[in-house]
Design an enzyme around this catalytic site. Structure first.
Site, PDB file in Angstrom:
ATOM      1  CB  ILE A  97      -0.968  -0.145   1.441  1.00  0.00           C
ATOM      2  CG1 ILE A  97      -1.823  -1.113   1.286  1.00  0.00           C
ATOM      3  CG2 ILE A  97      -1.973   1.132   1.315  1.00  0.00           C
ATOM      4  CD1 ILE A  97      -2.595  -1.611   2.482  1.00  0.00           C
ATOM      5  CG  ASP A 152       7.719   1.309   1.883  1.00  0.00           C
ATOM      6  OD1 ASP A 152       8.123   1.836   2.807  1.00  0.00           O
ATOM      7  OD2 ASP A 152       7.487   2.263   0.529  1.00  0.00           O
ATOM      8  CB  THR A 186       5.726   7.613  -4.564  1.00  0.00           C
ATOM      9  OG1 THR A 186       4.736   6.948  -4.880  1.00  0.00           O
ATOM     10  CG2 THR A 186       5.569   9.333  -4.440  1.00  0.00           C
TER      11      THR A 186
END
Length: 263
Positions: free
Chosen positions: A10, A112, A137
């Site tokens: 996520i 992550d 990102t």
């Protein structure tokens, strides 16, 4: 009846979904990280994803996630509970990540990054040091030495850099990263100039930083590329020992299997 795990990375922009069995990730998908949807809408979409991969919702025996978007977690918990009858297991909250975290403030490290570092160490145990380069990102360089997560470097991501450039530039063409050449071409169009500049620019940044990291990490050192743009960058760079776009999902699978926790 087959048994599969539903894995979720996520992120701020997207949720990467993996369907895995005991041997590895067998399918992956990407959905936007939409915090305005309902748990039902998310659950129905996830059930469709599982069916598309050739499984039934009842085949899912565990739901495991890493998340950097806390506001999305309740939606995912509701979706997993209602549509798969499984509780969502979050790393590291519900499943500890067995790496010594040497960050000054360990809680500041994104889940992550820790899961990717753990996966790199488990998949390639031989080198003393390993660097996981994640093109998401942000572009992150995460350093593992022995069984310790040392920290790393954070640089702009491909999409975020392109967005920042577009915000201050009128009529900027879309950046596709579709580069077929092995060496940069002197662009004769804005589109070609952008694509070659981004691909070879990020490749050169990676090569330079990994070279400098090799001077401060214990040898031997290996480098793994992961994330959505890993394959595009790795095609024009020789600094990677491994390319695993689904490294984080693989880490969640291994983490769950080693934990002994039942979903």
């Amino acid at each position: 009846m087959p048994s599969v795990f539903l894995l979720f990375d996520i992120g701020n922009t997207n949720v990467k979904i993996g369907i895995a069995d005991h041997d590895g990730v067998v399918a992956s998908y990407v959905l936007p990280t939409d915090t305005h949807q309902t748990g039902d809408s998310l659950g129905l979409r996830l059930a469709d994803v599982v069916r598309h991969a050739g499984f039934a919702p009842g085949d899912v025996t565990a739901c495991v996630a890493s998340s950097v978007v806390p506001s999305f977690n309740p939606l995912m918990r509701q979706a997993c509970g209602r549509y798969f009858d499984r509780r969502l297991l979050l790393a590291p909250e519900d499943i500890a990540i067995p790496l010594e975290n040497r960050y000054e403030r360990p809680q500041e490290v994104g889940a992550d990054r820790l899961v990717a570092a753990f996966a790199a160490r488990r998949l390639w145990p031989a080198p003393r040091s390993i660097v996981s380069v994640d093109y998401g990102t942000a572009t992150t360089f995460d350093c593992v030495q022995g069984e310790a997560y040392l920290g790393g470097l954070i640089c702009p991501g491909v999409h975020s850099a392109a967005g920042a450039l577009a915000a201050g530039t009128a009529r900027l063409p879309r950046i596709s990263l579709d580069v077929r050449e092995d060496l940069p071409v002197v662009g004769r169009s804005t589109s070609m100039s952008l694509n070659h500049g981004f691909v070879f620019g990020f490749a050169s940044m990676t090569e330079g930083l990994c070279h400098r990291l090799s001077a401060v990490l214990e040898a031997p050192m290996q480098v793994v590329a992961t994330g959505g743009f890993a394959s595009a960058i790795a095609r024009v760079s020789n600094c990677f020992d491994h390319v695993r776009p689904d490294l984080l999902l693989e880490g969640l699978r291994i983490l769950y299997m080693e934990s002994g926790i039942k979903g």
